[in-house]
Design a protein around this motif. Structure first.
Motif, PDB file in Angstrom:
ATOM      1  N   PHE A  83       1.015  -1.456  -0.081  1.00  0.00           N
ATOM      2  CA  PHE A  83       0.042  -0.036   0.064  1.00  0.00           C
ATOM      3  C   PHE A  83       0.698   1.281  -0.001  1.00  0.00           C
ATOM      4  N   ILE A 135      -4.587   0.903  -1.362  1.00  0.00           N
ATOM      5  CA  ILE A 135      -4.089  -0.413  -1.477  1.00  0.00           C
ATOM      6  C   ILE A 135      -3.662  -0.906  -2.874  1.00  0.00           C
ATOM      7  N   PRO A 137      -3.837  -6.426  -1.880  1.00  0.00           N
ATOM      8  CA  PRO A 137      -4.199  -6.783  -0.486  1.00  0.00           C
ATOM      9  C   PRO A 137      -3.485  -8.147  -0.302  1.00  0.00           C
TER      10      PRO A 137
END
Length: 357
Positions: free
Chosen positions: A49, A307, A310
């Motif tokens: 991120f 992000i 993930p």
């Protein structure tokens, strides 16, 4: 002549001890293989991120600039997020949420030894790295691949929440100030409205359509009729009546609600208060809009992190690398064996007698 214990002279020594070296190597091979096979597989889940500038996620600025969000991260933004991620409160919150005391078989919380052990295990399995592309890689290792992915994603969300909370307190203070300002303007508007109503009643100025024209027309009409009555020799009663009507239209003391004197006296005051009321109405509308925007900004949750990736359950283990453990163990064992053999041979070698002085 080469020394007896030089590298060229080492081969005969090793040849003489070949059985011991072979045994030590095979023993290291067997032990390291068993140990490596007993080690559990650990899986790494990584979330990537980019932190944002807090000004870029301010709802007021975002709406004013057309909803554009800039994902650029500054050095201070990256340092702030790394500090949050490596803080003990974050670790303790995740340990509590995922019941890592039970997962790490550390016992019950509240015991210093158990607390320190769980915290050490958690921090040793966590990695927060600022890579060369100005992104942050959050990696968590665990024997449970699903748990590692869920914990990494939850930690990203927790970092985001704490990062947003840093500005929430100031936003609350701004909201309180704007609420106070709107309340004050609303009260002033209502007070001014009541003052205008009192002034209208007192001066007979109600803002009716063509009110001033009506007074002027009636004064002209009554005065013309009075002059005509006086010139034509009308009765005294008619002249007196017209004079009373003229005084009622021009003088405030006569009690007429509509009269030029009261109208002239109150017009400036009423107009000034109307101007003030319009200004208060505009300021109150602006304050109301700013208060609602601040309230929405406080309740809104624009993510402070972008992000990129993930965390997902790993498809292959990250460690242990068993062949490397076995190879390293055998190499270290053989190296230590050679050193030990060299030391033993050195002690067993004959020493020349010291020469007499």
């Amino acid at each position: 002549m080469l020394s007896r214990y030089s590298l060229f002279g080492l081969w005969p020594l090793l040849y003489r001890w070949k059985s011991w070296l072979l045994g030590a190597g095979l023993l290291a091979l067997a032990v390291s293989a068993v140990v490596s096979l007993l080690l559990p597989n650990e899986y790494a889940s990584t979330a990537v991120f980019i932190p944002s500038n807090p000004e870029a996620i301010d709802p007021d600025r975002t709406l004013a600039e057309g909803g554009r969000l800039d994902p650029g991260a500054r050095a201070e933004d990256i340092d702030r997020v790394l500090t949050i991620g490596q803080s003990q409160p974050v670790a303790e919150e995740l340990i509590r949420r995922f019941d890592l005391y039970k997962h790490y078989k550390a016992g019950k919380p509240g015991n210093d030894e158990a607390d320190n052990y769980v915290l050490y295990e958690f921090m040793s399995n966590l990695s927060l790295v600022h890579n060369e592309r100005d992104a942050i890689e959050l990696t968590f290792l665990d024997t449970d691949k699903q748990l590692a992915a869920r914990l990494a994603n939850t930690m990203v969300g927790l970092i985001d929440s704490i990062n947003q909370q840093l500005t929430v307190e100031n936003r609350r203070k701004v909201l309180d100030l704007q609420r106070t300002r709107y309340t004050y303007l609303n009260k002033s508007f209502q007070t001014t409205q009541q003052e205008i109503l009192k002034a209208r009643r007192h001066y007979g100025i109600y803002g009716l359509e063509e009110e001033s024209r009506y007074l002027a027309r009636e004064v002209i009409r009554v005065e013309a009729a009075l002059r005509q009555a006086e010139g034509s020799g009308a009765s005294a009663a008619t002249v007196a009546g017209l004079r009373r009507a003229l005084r009622g239209l021009t003088e405030a003391k006569t009690g007429n609600r509509f009269n030029l004197e009261s109208y002239a006296q109150g017009l400036d005051s009423v107009q000034m208060m109307e101007t003030r009321m319009k200004d208060l109405a505009n300021r109150m509308a602006t304050a109301r809009g700013e208060y609602e925007s601040a309230d929405i900004a406080l309740k809104s949750r624009i993510s402070s992190l972008y992000i990129v990736q993930p965390a997902l359950p790993a498809t292959r283990k990250a460690r242990p690398i068993r062949w490397l453990i076995v190879l390293g163990s055998v190499a270290v064992t053989l190296g230590l064996s050679v050193v030990l053999i060299g030391v033993l041979e050195w002690y067993r070698a004959p020493r020349p007698l010291a020469q007499a002085a």
